[in-house]
Each structure stands twice: as C-alpha cells, then as structure tokens.
Design an enzyme around this catalytic site. Structure first.
Site, short mmCIF file in Angstrom:
data_model
loop_
_atom_site.label_atom_id
_atom_site.label_comp_id
_atom_site.label_asym_id
_atom_site.label_seq_id
_atom_site.Cartn_x
_atom_site.Cartn_y
_atom_site.Cartn_z
N GLY A 1 -30.18 34.14 -35.73
CA GLY A 1 -30.77 34.39 -34.41
C GLY A 1 -31.16 33.07 -33.78
N CYS B 1 -29.03 32.21 -42.24
CA CYS B 1 -29.48 31.28 -41.21
C CYS B 1 -30.92 31.60 -40.79
CB CYS B 1 -28.50 31.31 -40.04
SG CYS B 1 -28.71 29.93 -38.93
N TYR B 2 -31.13 32.11 -39.58
CA TYR B 2 -32.50 32.47 -39.20
C TYR B 2 -33.08 33.47 -40.20
CZ TYR B 2 -36.44 34.38 -36.57
OH TYR B 2 -37.69 34.79 -36.21
N HIS C 1 -23.38 30.15 -42.20
CA HIS C 1 -22.84 31.44 -41.77
C HIS C 1 -21.61 31.82 -42.59
CE1 HIS C 1 -25.30 32.22 -38.21
NE2 HIS C 1 -25.35 30.91 -38.09
N GLU D 1 -20.02 34.54 -42.42
CA GLU D 1 -19.19 35.50 -41.68
C GLU D 1 -18.13 34.84 -40.80
OE1 GLU D 1 -22.33 34.87 -41.30
OE2 GLU D 1 -22.96 34.83 -39.20
N SER E 1 -10.44 60.60 -21.21
CA SER E 1 -9.67 59.81 -20.25
C SER E 1 -8.24 59.59 -20.72
CB SER E 1 -10.33 58.44 -20.06
OG SER E 1 -10.18 57.68 -21.24
N GLY E 2 -8.01 59.85 -22.02
CA GLY E 2 -6.70 59.52 -22.56
C GLY E 2 -6.65 58.09 -23.07
N GLY E 3 -7.76 57.39 -22.97
CA GLY E 3 -7.86 56.05 -23.55
C GLY E 3 -8.14 56.15 -25.04
N VAL E 4 -8.10 55.02 -25.71
CA VAL E 4 -8.27 55.01 -27.17
C VAL E 4 -9.61 55.62 -27.58
CG1 VAL E 4 -8.33 53.55 -29.23
CG2 VAL E 4 -7.04 52.81 -27.23
N ASP E 5 -10.68 55.16 -26.97
CA ASP E 5 -12.01 55.52 -27.45
C ASP E 5 -12.31 57.01 -27.30
OD1 ASP E 5 -11.88 52.81 -27.46
OD2 ASP E 5 -13.38 52.50 -25.89
N SER E 6 -12.11 57.52 -26.09
CA SER E 6 -12.47 58.93 -25.92
C SER E 6 -11.51 59.82 -26.71
CB SER E 6 -12.49 59.32 -24.43
OG SER E 6 -11.23 59.19 -23.84
N LYS F 1 -13.02 47.96 -31.55
CA LYS F 1 -11.78 48.54 -31.07
C LYS F 1 -10.69 48.64 -32.15
CE LYS F 1 -10.17 49.50 -26.83
NZ LYS F 1 -11.05 50.17 -25.85
#
Ligand code: XMP
Length: 512
Positions: A56, A83-84, A170, A172, A224-229, A368
């Site tokens: 942070g 780290c922090y 870090h 990561e 919506s037909g998008g990936v997420d929904s 995503k």
C-alpha cells in the site's frame, strides 16, 4: 460465494493487490480481496487457510495509517505481509520502520538466509522487485531475518514459532524472478492448501451455492450478450433453470446483426430468454441530442424503463443477476472520478434498490480472462467469449453528433468490415477493442470524375489489459489500406477513413 479452500487478501491499497489474488488463483487456490478493516467475524466466517496483507502507499507512522484488526494474529492462521504488509506486522509487533536512507525502487538482489519454508528451493541469491520508501530497522520481538538485500538488512522476516511472515519485496510481479515459487511455498508448505481451484471447480461450487441460496426463488438478469453477463447468466441458469429470466434489450444501437445473433444463440440457453426490440423508443428519445453525457443518461433511463416494465410482468422476483467483475468493483469504489460512473447504468444501476431486488454477482472476484475460462467450462461459444467489450450506450457514443437511422446504417457496416478484416488477418484476438466511429464532419473527395462531400469514418483499435490504460494497436499498414478501400468502396456516404493513433491516457478508448 463459498469455496472450501481460500486465501484472504487484506487490501491496503497497492496497485498490485489484484495481481496477488490472480497469482494465487493461478497456483490453484481460490483467493478473495477484502478491505483491510474487514471485521474479525467476517474473516472467521470465510474460514481462509491463510491471510495476506497487501502492499500500500501509506507509511505505518503516517496519520490514519491503515491497520488491520490485531485479532488477525490470534486466529492461528498463517499471515504473510507483503511490502507495506510487512511493515504493518513489524509495527503491530513492536518492531521499527523508518524511511530508508536509500530508497529501493525496482530490481534488487535478495540474499536468502533461510530456505526452510517460505524460501524453500529458492536460489540463494535471487532477483526481486522493490517499491517502497520505508524499511524495517528493528526486528520485532520473536522474529528472525530470513533474507536481506544490500540496502535492506531486514528484507524478509519470520516469526520463530508462529506462522507469520513478512517480505519487503513484491512476489506477485514478474520482475521478481521466483515470486511464483515463493507464493507457492506460502500456499502449499505454510498454509497447507490442497490446490483444488480452477475454472471448472469454480463453476461447480458457484452453481451449487447459488442453488442453495436461491432455493425456489426467481431471478432476473439484463443480458447484453457480452462475456460477463452471459457467463453470469449461465451459472445462475445452471443452478435454477427456468426460474431465471434473462432480458435482452435491443436498443437499436448495437453492432451489425448483433441483436439477431444474440437472440439466436440464447434460444437454447439453460434459462428463460426474452428479447425486446425497443429500438424505436430509444431512437426517438435520442432525436436531436448531441451531448455525450446526455446520450448516456437518456439511454440509461430508457433501459431501466424497459427492463422494469418487463420485470413487473414476471411477478414475484427477488434477485437480480449481474456480471460485475473485480475491475468493475474497484473502479466503482475508487475515487478515480469519471471511471466510477462509467459502468453504472448498463448494470441497470439504481434498479435493485427501487425494486427491492438483492444482487447475485457470481463473478465479483474474477478478472476477464478468468471469466472466459469459466465460460469455456460452461461450453459458451467463443463468438461470445472472445468478443470485444461493448459499452452500454452502444453506437450512440460512436456516432458523434446526432443519432439517426441513416447514420447508424453508415456506421454498422463500416464497423463490420473493420472487425471482419481483423478476424481474417488473425488480429482480432490480440486487440482489446476495435471499432469504427462516425465523425460529425464531412470532407471533400473525388470519386470517378465527381467531387464528393461525404462522411469520415475513424477506426479505433487498442491493446489493453483492463481498459484502464490502453495503447493504439499497431495494425499493419497493408491491412489498414485494405480496410479503408473496402469501407469507402462498399459504403455509400463515406469518402474518407482515418486511423486513431492516440493512447489512453490522455485520450479515452471511446470517442465520446
Ligand atoms: P474509455 O472510453 O473511458 O473506456 O477509455 C473504457 C472502457 O469502458 C467502456 N465504456 C463504457 N462502458 N458504459 C459502458 O458500459 C459507458 O458509458 C462506457 N463508456 C466507456 C469502453 O468501451 C471501454 O471498454
């Protein structure tokens, strides 16, 4: 969502926090990020196998320095401070943290003094990535130093009896050469995780827990037909079947043939699907509107109106399914200003409160690419999983100036040609978003012997990881030339094509 094995990450505001979560999931363990001040009861409820304190920007001695509940050290759970997070441990355990005389940013050589657990099988000298101005100057009581660098005599610590660890660097980020191995040691050697997380186990556990939570209740989803929904709807659909109704609203501002494709695809979905053609209504409301924010507002309101009307007809519904992803969550809680409002309306913002609906957000912790992987497990077609993101207001913010049917009919095929050529040239999947924009300027051209005075199409294509920053895509000139030729030759009313070479920031991805 309940997942039997997880790591809890307490977020102290580092730009890398989300990366930690993702690395851990890549290593096969489910992980969740929560605010640093989450209550101890909530932590217990989640039954994590270990806790990570993120990095942070703060200094533990600063005013209002964020600190977790001291009770986290009494849970008999492994804790790793990064780290922090290390400084938090040192501070709370009576060590000493000071501004480093020589700040260490960037690559550093770490010398390992103890290879027994956290650094098991890590090279004696290994490259790590540092990025903080403060350093430990005094070891907290009961701890020992397990690694150092030239500038940081205390770069990693371990409690001698309890499973509490802290590292100044870090693990990561990719610049820490053996970062993944270090995190893996924490997960498998210290927290004793089993490593059963993957897209398929996530899908299974999620479907199961939605089924338990919803019982025989009904749910609603704006699809919506998008990936997420789509992925969110499939997960819920697998859990409760026809008791989920997905409503797809054709605003008239979608891409070429999109409404038809979406409707065709969802005919066989494991939920009740309803498509509504509201294009006339949307377009009439947008008549004479030029201002981008005004367009967004009108579309948002209209969307809710259509959706609400349908929902009412369905009767008693308790839940609303949304495909919110982790980046949406941080975007909307961040103080970044405009980005906070960006996604509000296409997620039918305000509606849940108004209709007294509870939210189901099965993808809230994911990124995503993880959502795509879950989608693949659910056998959702690549046409949907690989499709570029599309803004809620659709072509309204890609038709600069007034929106009319004629102008939509110029933009849609131009956009389609662009996308078709990107796919044909194997570029589509390497690009975050690509689309055509219809500009509100006409310019002079010549076709045959005739002078023309016609529209300009701008092509926009960017590479990006999350849409927050973006670079314009370096599409080969020959491909651009071909696209330009096709657009000008095939679409009446266009005599000029330009390519947008601006990055975000300072530009945005969309033109409005
Ligand atoms: P910008 O243009 O701000 O876009 O760089 C970043 C990402 O957000 C999308 N975007 C929107 N999505 N409603 C949405 O649902 C909006 O009003 C909106 N504006 C931008 C954009 O397509 C890109 O992916």
């Amino acid at each position: 969502m309940e997942h039997h094995e997880s790591i809890l990450i307490l977020d102290f505001g580092s730009q890398y926090t989300q990366l930690i979560a993702r690395r851990i999931r890549e290593l096969g363990v489910y992980s969740e990020i929560k605010p640093f001040d989450i209550s101890i009861d909530e932590i217990k409820d989640r039954r994590p196998k270990g806790i990570i304190l993120s990095g942070g920007p703060s200094s533990v001695y600063g005013a209002n320095a964020p600190l977790p509940s001291p009770a986290i050290f009494q849970l008999d759970l492994p804790v790793l401070g990064i780290c922090y997070g290390l400084q938090v441990i040192a501070h709370m355990k009576n060590g000493q943290v000071d501004p480093a005389s020589r700040r260490e940013y960037g690559r550093a050589a770490l010398d390992i003094l103890d290879q027994s657990d956290l650094f098991y099988r890590i090279d004696q000298r290994t490259q790590v990535w540092m990025s903080h101005g403060d350093h430990l100057t005094k070891l907290p009581k009961g701890f020992q130093v397990i690694a150092n660098t030239d500038n940081a005599p205390i770069a990693a610590i371990r409690h001698t009896r309890e499973r509490i660890f802290g590292i100044q660097f870090h693990p990561e980020v990719v610049h820490t050469m053996q970062g993944k191995e270090i995190l893996s040691n924490f997960l498998y050697r210290i927290c004793r995780c089993e490593g059963n997380w993957n897209a398929s186990s996530f899908a299974e556990a999620t479907v199961q827990s939605i089924r338990e939570k919803l019982g025989d209740q009904h749910a609603l989803c704006a699809l919506s037909g998008g990936v997420d929904s789509t992925v969110a709807a499939y997960l819920v659909g697998k859990a409760i079947g026809d008791r989920l109704t997905c409503i797809f609203v054709d605003t008239g501002l979608l891409r070429h043939q999109e409404a038809k494709q979406v409707s065709d695809y969802f005919k066989n979905a494991p939920f009740h699907f309803k498509a509504i053609d509201a294009s006339a209504q949307f377009l009439s409301k947008l008549e004479g509107v030029y201002d981008p924010e005004q367009k967004r507002k009108i579309i948002g309101n209209e969307f809710i109106r259509v959706f609400e009307k349908e929902a009412k007809q369905l009767g008693d519904i308790k839940y609303l399914v949304q495909g919110t992803l982790y980046p949406d969550v941080i975007e909307s809680v961040s103080t970044k200003g405009p980005s906070a409002t960006i996604k509000s309306h296409h997620n039918v913002g305000g509606l849940p409160e108004k209709m007294g609906l509870s939210l189901i957000e099965p993808l809230r912790e994911l990124f995503k690419d993880e959502v795509r992987r879950v989608g693949r497990e659910l056998n959702i077609t690549d046409v949907i999983l690989k499709r570029h993101p599309f803004p809620g207001p659709g072509l309204a913010v890609r038709i600069l100036g007034e929106i009319t049917r004629e102008r939509i009919e110029i933009l849609q095929p131009a956009d389609h040609i662009f996308i078709e050529e990107l796919v044909r040239n194997d570029l589509y999947d390497h690009i975050w978003q690509a689309f055509a924009v219809l500009l509100p300027v006409k310019s002079v051209g010549v076709m045959g012997d005739e002078r023309t005075y016609e529209n300009t199409i701008a092509l926009r294509a960017v590479t990006s990881l999350d849409g927050m920053t973006a670079d314009w895509a370096d599409i080969p000139h020959s491909v651009l030339a071909h696209i330009s030729n096709r657009i000008i030759n095939e679409i009446k009313g266009v005599n000029r094509v330009v390519y947008d070479i601006s990055s975000k920031p300072p530009s945005t991805i969309e033109w409005e």
